[in-house]
Design an enzyme around this catalytic site. Structure first.
Site, PDB file in Angstrom:
ATOM      1  N   LYS A 121       0.817  -1.212   0.000  1.00 21.72           N
ATOM      2  CA  LYS A 121       0.000   0.000   0.000  1.00 21.72           C
ATOM      3  C   LYS A 121       0.853   1.265   0.000  1.00 21.72           C
ATOM      4  O   LYS A 121       1.914   1.301   0.634  1.00 21.72           O
ATOM      5  CB  LYS A 121      -0.890   0.023   1.255  1.00 21.72           C
ATOM      6  CG  LYS A 121      -2.047  -0.967   1.230  1.00 21.72           C
ATOM      7  CD  LYS A 121      -2.908  -0.784   2.473  1.00 21.72           C
ATOM      8  CE  LYS A 121      -3.883  -1.916   2.691  1.00 21.72           C
ATOM      9  NZ  LYS A 121      -5.059  -1.845   1.810  1.00 21.72           N
ATOM     10  N   GLY A 275      -8.393  -8.363   5.554  1.00 17.23           N
ATOM     11  CA  GLY A 275      -7.376  -7.644   6.306  1.00 17.23           C
ATOM     12  C   GLY A 275      -7.252  -8.192   7.696  1.00 17.23           C
ATOM     13  O   GLY A 275      -6.851  -9.339   7.914  1.00 17.23           O
TER      14      GLY A 275
END
Lengths: 336, 200
Positions: A121, A275
């Site tokens: 990310k 996640g």
């Protein structure tokens, strides 16, 4: 098994039309299609190559990991890729402060220890974190609202990169704007780190409804809509033709159980991101396997049941009710 | 005819469309079925194993007991097309370019040696033009995504098409393996060639 009206190659020719509006990309050969290149030329980093990568993630589960041990658990469970983070979204939420890209040394260790793709990310609008990850050689970059945005106004111009990008979206407008900026894949934002799937459901349904509305509109209204959404008309036209987003669309945010994953697939997601749901549970090994099984076999409630039996609800992550969060604590509102 | 596509994960939808178009072009009628459970394999005259992650596809197929049935279906002579991850699934010998040899559930029936992620990572993925004249086609544009390579063939297996000296399409009796993605190509020639095998 869904059968679309256009093949991958035909979808790419639409993107080529978009490229014609962007002469600079054409000059740099970043958006190419067969007529331009003859013989045996081998070309890397084209639009086709970037849009093709997420196709091979379809039906799969991408798991957030923070170290090599977790990455190996994910690979052994059948994840199609891992997303390397410094902290899981649940911990980002707890710890506060500025959340940035993960340590390149850890990303590299993960890349050297597993054979499946490795994603990472970057902060929204952080052009240079993205350049660093591209130099490192990650397989895909997530320009993510889970990290603290670096630019409050703009997203990264993703056409300038050879590595594909995935971006979050809560609505059709957000999704198409990200695609026109060069995203190769979309994920619904949901509300990360909560273990509560309700926002992911909401976002998937909003996108589905907006596409259905677009399909029923006449050309004049679609043109108006494309201006309203601030996206090229060709992209709206392509969405109508396909009756879905023109790139792969995964669900994310709050998926914690096999049934959560199957629910998102039933709503039309091409796959899921998990996640905190796995490594914030007390049965990560088995839960990872169960979520993979349920995602690939979502049409079959008996297999989803079998997956659900592999885990224990008492071991699921605790979860946070969205209603208990203050508006400023929401991650999904970052970058629209 | 009935063609089954292993449909847990990967490019199975893209294969379905490309196969349907190849059927129309060859003027053959047939059904395309997703294969997920052992029962789905019963009436299938041909099989496609799509691109995706070979570890994922192998793990799920094994968990649901489909892997052994796939193996016996293929040894019995059912034509099969394996693309990218599918080619890895078919190979007898699989290694990885970077990570040392890992055990993963495979079909392992084809006399080919495959190296996973041969060309590198996604950054090194590419598109290229291939010459399909060996199987009765023209030139076609294809993509290679984190592609493997077929570095060795033996026994009855033979190399059909190469790119810069590396085999990208191989064949052995009823088995066809490609390291590129014909399902994302501008030509349906590979699917037509596969359907010819099924018709035989």
């Amino acid at each position: 098994m869904r059968l679309y009206e256009l093949s991958f190659y035909e979808i790419e020719s639409f993107f080529y039309k978009l490229a014609e509006l962007r002469d600079i990309l054409k000059d740099e050969n970043l958006l190419t299609i067969s007529p331009i290149l003859e013989k045996g030329d081998v070309v890397q980093g084209t639009s086709m190559v970037r849009h093709a990568f997420p196709i091979f993630q379809k039906g799969g589960v991408v798991m957030d990991v923070t170290n090599v041990t977790q990455a190996q658990i994910a690979e052994d469970a059948g994840a199609t890729a891992v997303m390397v983070l410094d902290k899981l979204p649940y911990d980002v939420r707890k710890s506060g402060g500025v959340a940035r890209m993960a340590d390149p040394k850890i990303i590299e260790e993960v890349m050297n220890s597993i054979t499946i793709p490795v994603m990472a990310k970057v902060r929204i609008g952080h052009y240079y974190e993205a350049k660093v990850l591209e130099a490192l050689g990650v397989d895909m970059i997530d320009e993510s609202e889970v990290l603290t945005p670096a630019d409050e106004e703009h997203h990264i111009n993703k056409w300038e990169f050879k590595v594909p990008f995935v971006n979050g979206a809560r609505s059709l407008g957000e999704a198409l704007r990200r695609i026109s900026e060069g995203a190769s894949m979309i994920r619904t934002k949901g509300e990360a780190g909560t273990g509560n799937v309700s926002e992911a459901v909401k976002h998937m349904k909003i996108i589905n409804n907006e596409i259905a509305q677009l399909v029923s509109m006449n050309e004049e209204d679609r043109l108006k809509k494309s201006r309203e959404l601030q996206v090229p008309y060709q992209l709206v036209e392509l969405t109508v033709k396909l009756k879905r987003l023109p790139v792969v669309n995964f669900a994310a945010g709050g998926i914690a159980t096999p049934a959560d994953a199957a629910l998102m697939m039933w709503l039309g997601a091409d796959g899921v991101f998990v996640g905190s749901g796995i490594f914030k549970s007390s049965d990560p090994d088995m839960r990872a396997k169960a979520v993979v099984l349920a995602t690939a076999n979502w049409e079959d409630p008996e297999i989803v049941l079998e997956a659900q039996k592999m885990i224990s609800e008492s071991k699921s992550m605790m979860g946070i009710d969205i209603k208990s969060l203050k508006p400023e604590e929401l991650l999904q509102i970052r970058g629209s | 005819m009935k063609i089954g596509i292993l449909a847990y994960q990967g490019s199975f939808e893209e294969h379905a469309l490309q196969l349907k178009r190849a059927m129309i072009k060859l003027n053959v009628s047939g059904d395309i079925l997703p294969v997920k459970k052992t029962g789905d394999l019963k009436q299938v005259d041909g099989l496609i194993i799509p691109g995706g992650e070979s570890t994922t596809i192998g793990i799920i197929a094994q968990k649901l007991g489909v892997l052994d049935d796939l193996k016996s279906k293929i040894t019995e002579g059912t034509p099969v097309l394996g693309t990218c991850a599918g080619a890895i699934m078919l190979a007898k010998d699989v290694t990885d370019a970077k990570v040392s040899k890992k055990s993963q559930p495979l079909i392992g029936e084809m006399n080919i040696q495959v190296i996973r992620n041969y060309y590198g990572r996604q950054r090194e993925s590419f598109e290229a033009t291939l010459d399909f004249s060996v199987i009765g086609g023209g030139k076609g544009r294809v993509v290679f995504i984190r592609a493997p390579a077929i570095v060795k063939t033996w026994g009855e297996a033979k190399s059909l098409i190469t790119l810069q000296g590396v085999t990208v399409m191989a064949e052995e009796r009823n088995m066809i393996a490609t390291t590129f993605h014909p399902e994302l190509s501008n030509t349906t020639i590979v699917h037509e060639y596969f359907l010819d095998h099924v018709k035989r």
